[in-house]
Design a protein around this motif. Structure first.
Motif, mmCIF file in Angstrom:
data_model
loop_
_atom_site.group_PDB
_atom_site.id
_atom_site.type_symbol
_atom_site.label_atom_id
_atom_site.label_comp_id
_atom_site.label_asym_id
_atom_site.label_seq_id
_atom_site.Cartn_x
_atom_site.Cartn_y
_atom_site.Cartn_z
ATOM 1 N N LEU A 9 0.848 -1.178 0.000
ATOM 2 C CA LEU A 9 0.000 0.000 0.000
ATOM 3 C C LEU A 9 0.888 1.234 0.000
ATOM 4 O O LEU A 9 1.767 1.378 0.846
ATOM 5 C CB LEU A 9 -0.908 0.017 1.231
ATOM 6 N N THR A 11 1.418 4.560 1.069
ATOM 7 C CA THR A 11 0.769 5.341 2.121
ATOM 8 C C THR A 11 0.598 6.806 1.750
ATOM 9 O O THR A 11 -0.067 7.542 2.450
ATOM 10 C CB THR A 11 1.550 5.233 3.441
ATOM 11 N N GLY A 14 -4.420 7.529 -0.300
ATOM 12 C CA GLY A 14 -5.408 6.833 0.506
ATOM 13 C C GLY A 14 -6.126 7.812 1.399
ATOM 14 O O GLY A 14 -6.032 9.028 1.235
ATOM 15 N N ARG A 16 -6.829 8.929 5.373
ATOM 16 C CA ARG A 16 -6.339 8.823 6.740
ATOM 17 C C ARG A 16 -7.530 8.531 7.645
ATOM 18 O O ARG A 16 -8.540 9.233 7.611
ATOM 19 C CB ARG A 16 -5.679 10.132 7.147
ATOM 20 N N ARG A 17 -7.409 7.485 8.444
ATOM 21 C CA ARG A 17 -8.486 7.097 9.348
ATOM 22 C C ARG A 17 -8.001 7.178 10.781
ATOM 23 O O ARG A 17 -6.970 6.631 11.139
ATOM 24 C CB ARG A 17 -8.940 5.672 9.045
ATOM 25 N N TYR A 19 -9.357 6.054 14.353
ATOM 26 C CA TYR A 19 -10.413 5.166 14.823
ATOM 27 C C TYR A 19 -10.494 5.158 16.344
ATOM 28 O O TYR A 19 -9.545 5.497 17.040
ATOM 29 C CB TYR A 19 -10.241 3.752 14.267
ATOM 30 N N ASP A 37 -4.410 5.078 10.859
ATOM 31 C CA ASP A 37 -3.844 4.310 9.767
ATOM 32 C C ASP A 37 -4.247 4.972 8.449
ATOM 33 O O ASP A 37 -4.951 5.973 8.442
ATOM 34 C CB ASP A 37 -4.252 2.831 9.820
ATOM 35 N N VAL A 39 -5.966 3.970 4.811
ATOM 36 C CA VAL A 39 -6.698 2.934 4.090
ATOM 37 C C VAL A 39 -6.930 3.411 2.663
ATOM 38 O O VAL A 39 -7.034 4.608 2.414
ATOM 39 C CB VAL A 39 -8.035 2.587 4.788
ATOM 40 N N PRO A 40 -6.981 2.491 1.693
ATOM 41 C CA PRO A 40 -7.130 2.920 0.301
ATOM 42 C C PRO A 40 -8.508 3.490 -0.020
ATOM 43 O O PRO A 40 -8.649 4.280 -0.937
ATOM 44 C CB PRO A 40 -6.860 1.653 -0.502
ATOM 45 N N TYR A 41 -9.531 3.120 0.759
ATOM 46 C CA TYR A 41 -10.897 3.573 0.502
ATOM 47 C C TYR A 41 -11.622 3.792 1.824
ATOM 48 O O TYR A 41 -11.254 3.232 2.844
ATOM 49 C CB TYR A 41 -11.684 2.534 -0.302
ATOM 50 N N GLN A 44 -16.404 0.577 4.029
ATOM 51 C CA GLN A 44 -16.232 -0.479 5.015
ATOM 52 C C GLN A 44 -17.549 -1.222 5.132
ATOM 53 O O GLN A 44 -18.586 -0.613 5.344
ATOM 54 C CB GLN A 44 -15.911 0.099 6.398
ATOM 55 N N SER A 47 -16.688 -2.974 10.715
ATOM 56 C CA SER A 47 -15.527 -2.384 11.351
ATOM 57 C C SER A 47 -15.418 -2.888 12.786
ATOM 58 O O SER A 47 -16.431 -3.041 13.464
ATOM 59 C CB SER A 47 -15.661 -0.856 11.357
#
Length: 112
Positions: A9, A11, A14, A16-17, A19, A37, A39-41, A44, A47
């Motif tokens: 991936l 970085t 993408g 930014r998440r 959580y 983290d 994530v590409p998309y 979800q 989760s």
């Protein structure tokens, strides 16, 4: 002979998440997050977290009017920049619901 191929991936691209293991952390100035983290998309289907805060930038290929859509189960707030709220809502029941913004005039030479 063939060389092994490794996919990673990137970085730099993408979403930014941030959580949260507990929902109240999201409402305390985002202070009690469980981690970050990339994530590409955003999509979800399930989760392990109670809540998530996504941050991304977009730049359209062509200038023009665009409508942005969010399909969600639960509640959400969709902000533009740091403060302008474009959409806020809550789905009804257990099935995803689609929410759309009004038209936005976007330029192809800047990130939003």
């Amino acid at each position: 002979t063939a060389e092994p191929l490794v996919c990673e991936l990137e970085t730099m691209k993408g979403v930014r998440r941030k959580y949260y293991d507990r929902l109240p952390g999201l409402f305390r100035n985002h202070s009690d997050s469980a981690g970050y983290d990339v994530v590409p998309y955003i999509n979800q289907f399930q989760s392990p977290y109670d809540a998530a805060h996504f941050e991304a930038y977009l730049r359209p290929k062509f200038a023009g009017n665009y409508s942005l859509s969010i399909e969600v189960v639960g509640s959400f707030v969709f902000t533009w920049g740091r403060s302008e709220i474009l959409l806020a809502g809550r789905s009804q029941g257990l099935f995803p619901e689609l929410f759309n913004t009004s038209d936005l005039d976007l330029s192809s030479d800047q990130f939003y």
